[in-house]
Motif scaffolding. Sequence first.
Motif, PDB file in Angstrom:
ATOM      1  N   LYS A 104       0.851  -1.190   0.000  1.00 34.30           N
ATOM      2  CA  LYS A 104       0.000   0.000   0.000  1.00 34.30           C
ATOM      3  C   LYS A 104       0.886   1.239   0.000  1.00 34.30           C
ATOM      4  O   LYS A 104       2.011   1.226   0.512  1.00 34.30           O
ATOM      5  CB  LYS A 104      -0.939   0.012   1.193  1.00 34.30           C
ATOM      6  N   VAL A 105       0.337   2.295  -0.564  1.00 37.40           N
ATOM      7  CA  VAL A 105       1.036   3.572  -0.578  1.00 37.40           C
ATOM      8  C   VAL A 105       0.837   4.235   0.780  1.00 37.40           C
ATOM      9  O   VAL A 105      -0.284   4.350   1.264  1.00 37.40           O
ATOM     10  CB  VAL A 105       0.509   4.475  -1.710  1.00 37.40           C
ATOM     11  N   LEU A 106       1.937   4.650   1.381  1.00 36.13           N
ATOM     12  CA  LEU A 106       1.872   5.367   2.655  1.00 36.13           C
ATOM     13  C   LEU A 106       1.765   6.869   2.432  1.00 36.13           C
ATOM     14  O   LEU A 106       1.050   7.563   3.132  1.00 36.13           O
ATOM     15  CB  LEU A 106       3.119   5.071   3.494  1.00 36.13           C
ATOM     16  N   LYS A 107       2.514   7.373   1.421  1.00 38.40           N
ATOM     17  CA  LYS A 107       2.554   8.806   1.162  1.00 38.40           C
ATOM     18  C   LYS A 107       2.762   9.054  -0.325  1.00 38.40           C
ATOM     19  O   LYS A 107       3.853   8.862  -0.841  1.00 38.40           O
ATOM     20  CB  LYS A 107       3.703   9.434   1.963  1.00 38.40           C
ATOM     21  N   PRO A 108       1.692   9.455  -1.017  1.00 35.90           N
ATOM     22  CA  PRO A 108       1.885   9.857  -2.410  1.00 35.90           C
ATOM     23  C   PRO A 108       2.307  11.324  -2.449  1.00 35.90           C
ATOM     24  O   PRO A 108       1.727  12.156  -1.765  1.00 35.90           O
ATOM     25  CB  PRO A 108       0.494   9.667  -3.021  1.00 35.90           C
ATOM     26  N   GLY A 109       3.324  11.610  -3.209  1.00 34.02           N
ATOM     27  CA  GLY A 109       3.784  12.998  -3.335  1.00 34.02           C
ATOM     28  C   GLY A 109       3.782  13.437  -4.784  1.00 34.02           C
ATOM     29  O   GLY A 109       3.447  12.669  -5.677  1.00 34.02           O
ATOM     30  N   SER A 115       5.923   3.715  -0.117  1.00 36.48           N
ATOM     31  CA  SER A 115       4.970   2.621   0.052  1.00 36.48           C
ATOM     32  C   SER A 115       5.601   1.519   0.896  1.00 36.48           C
ATOM     33  O   SER A 115       6.802   1.548   1.172  1.00 36.48           O
ATOM     34  CB  SER A 115       4.524   2.072  -1.305  1.00 36.48           C
ATOM     35  N   GLU A 116       4.766   0.555   1.292  1.00 34.63           N
ATOM     36  CA  GLU A 116       5.290  -0.572   2.049  1.00 34.63           C
ATOM     37  C   GLU A 116       4.674  -1.863   1.534  1.00 34.63           C
ATOM     38  O   GLU A 116       3.561  -1.866   1.014  1.00 34.63           O
ATOM     39  CB  GLU A 116       5.042  -0.432   3.546  1.00 34.63           C
ATOM     40  N   SER A 117       5.439  -2.928   1.663  1.00 38.29           N
ATOM     41  CA  SER A 117       4.988  -4.263   1.282  1.00 38.29           C
ATOM     42  C   SER A 117       5.169  -5.202   2.460  1.00 38.29           C
ATOM     43  O   SER A 117       6.174  -5.114   3.173  1.00 38.29           O
ATOM     44  CB  SER A 117       5.822  -4.820   0.126  1.00 38.29           C
ATOM     45  N   GLU A 118       4.215  -6.091   2.612  1.00 32.95           N
ATOM     46  CA  GLU A 118       4.344  -7.185   3.566  1.00 32.95           C
ATOM     47  C   GLU A 118       4.247  -8.485   2.783  1.00 32.95           C
ATOM     48  O   GLU A 118       3.342  -8.661   1.967  1.00 32.95           O
ATOM     49  CB  GLU A 118       3.253  -7.125   4.625  1.00 32.95           C
ATOM     50  N   VAL A 119       5.206  -9.377   3.029  1.00 35.68           N
ATOM     51  CA  VAL A 119       5.275 -10.648   2.324  1.00 35.68           C
ATOM     52  C   VAL A 119       4.993 -11.762   3.336  1.00 35.68           C
ATOM     53  O   VAL A 119       5.569 -11.779   4.424  1.00 35.68           O
ATOM     54  CB  VAL A 119       6.658 -10.853   1.669  1.00 35.68           C
ATOM     55  N   PHE A 120       4.103 -12.675   2.940  1.00 38.00           N
ATOM     56  CA  PHE A 120       3.679 -13.770   3.816  1.00 38.00           C
ATOM     57  C   PHE A 120       3.906 -15.107   3.128  1.00 38.00           C
ATOM     58  O   PHE A 120       3.717 -15.229   1.918  1.00 38.00           O
ATOM     59  CB  PHE A 120       2.175 -13.668   4.116  1.00 38.00           C
ATOM     60  N   LYS A 132       9.134  -7.556   5.391  1.00 38.92           N
ATOM     61  CA  LYS A 132       8.456  -6.260   5.304  1.00 38.92           C
ATOM     62  C   LYS A 132       9.427  -5.285   4.650  1.00 38.92           C
ATOM     63  O   LYS A 132      10.589  -5.212   5.046  1.00 38.92           O
ATOM     64  CB  LYS A 132       8.045  -5.775   6.687  1.00 38.92           C
ATOM     65  N   ALA A 133       8.921  -4.542   3.664  1.00 40.14           N
ATOM     66  CA  ALA A 133       9.773  -3.605   2.933  1.00 40.14           C
ATOM     67  C   ALA A 133       9.159  -2.215   2.931  1.00 40.14           C
ATOM     68  O   ALA A 133       7.939  -2.067   2.873  1.00 40.14           O
ATOM     69  CB  ALA A 133       9.967  -4.074   1.495  1.00 40.14           C
ATOM     70  N   THR A 134      10.019  -1.229   2.975  1.00 38.98           N
ATOM     71  CA  THR A 134       9.635   0.160   2.756  1.00 38.98           C
ATOM     72  C   THR A 134      10.315   0.584   1.459  1.00 38.98           C
ATOM     73  O   THR A 134      11.526   0.383   1.293  1.00 38.98           O
ATOM     74  CB  THR A 134      10.107   1.062   3.915  1.00 38.98           C
ATOM     75  N   VAL A 135       9.512   1.122   0.529  1.00 38.83           N
ATOM     76  CA  VAL A 135      10.009   1.419  -0.811  1.00 38.83           C
ATOM     77  C   VAL A 135       9.765   2.905  -1.116  1.00 38.83           C
ATOM     78  O   VAL A 135       8.659   3.401  -0.942  1.00 38.83           O
ATOM     79  CB  VAL A 135       9.309   0.539  -1.864  1.00 38.83           C
ATOM     80  N   THR A 136      10.810   3.584  -1.575  1.00 39.45           N
ATOM     81  CA  THR A 136      10.710   4.971  -2.010  1.00 39.45           C
ATOM     82  C   THR A 136      10.796   4.990  -3.529  1.00 39.45           C
ATOM     83  O   THR A 136      11.699   4.370  -4.105  1.00 39.45           O
ATOM     84  CB  THR A 136      11.849   5.828  -1.401  1.00 39.45           C
TER      85      THR A 136
END
Length: 143
Positions: A104-109, A115-120, A132-136
């Motif tokens: 999901k997008v945390l902050k659109p600019g 955004s962040e991803s969770e992998v299960f 868990k990833a944080t992506v810029t």
Amino acid sequence: MESQAANYKEKVLQSFNKRGLIHTLGIEIVDFGPGWFHTKMVPHPKILQQHNYVHAGALATMADHTSGFASYSLMAEKEEVLTIEFKINLLRPAKGELIICRAKVLKPGRRIYVSESEVFSVNEGIEKLVAKATVTLAVVEMD
């Protein structure tokens, strides 16, 4: 969140279908909407590491692309996405009958999205968080 592209679903599907690496890994779309994206991958021997866990590179690629498409779903028609940084925490070995990723997008600019991803991993219907990833991501104007 709302997409800036009227036909964002078609735009996203066309772009996803052109990405060779994600298809090589067997990553498929589960569902998506403006600002979120879900994918899945059935582990096969080619993406396992020496201990028969899903390779961290495959998990990182899944997390990166899934976050990228969550962001891309919000962008205008002539905009593309480009990852400029990501951090992934590998929380436990990924082993199971299915790997799923929810982003999901945390902050659109205007120029930068976060955004962040969770992998299960899924085993006998039970999900366990494996990464868990944080992506810029940068917004890139296309002609």
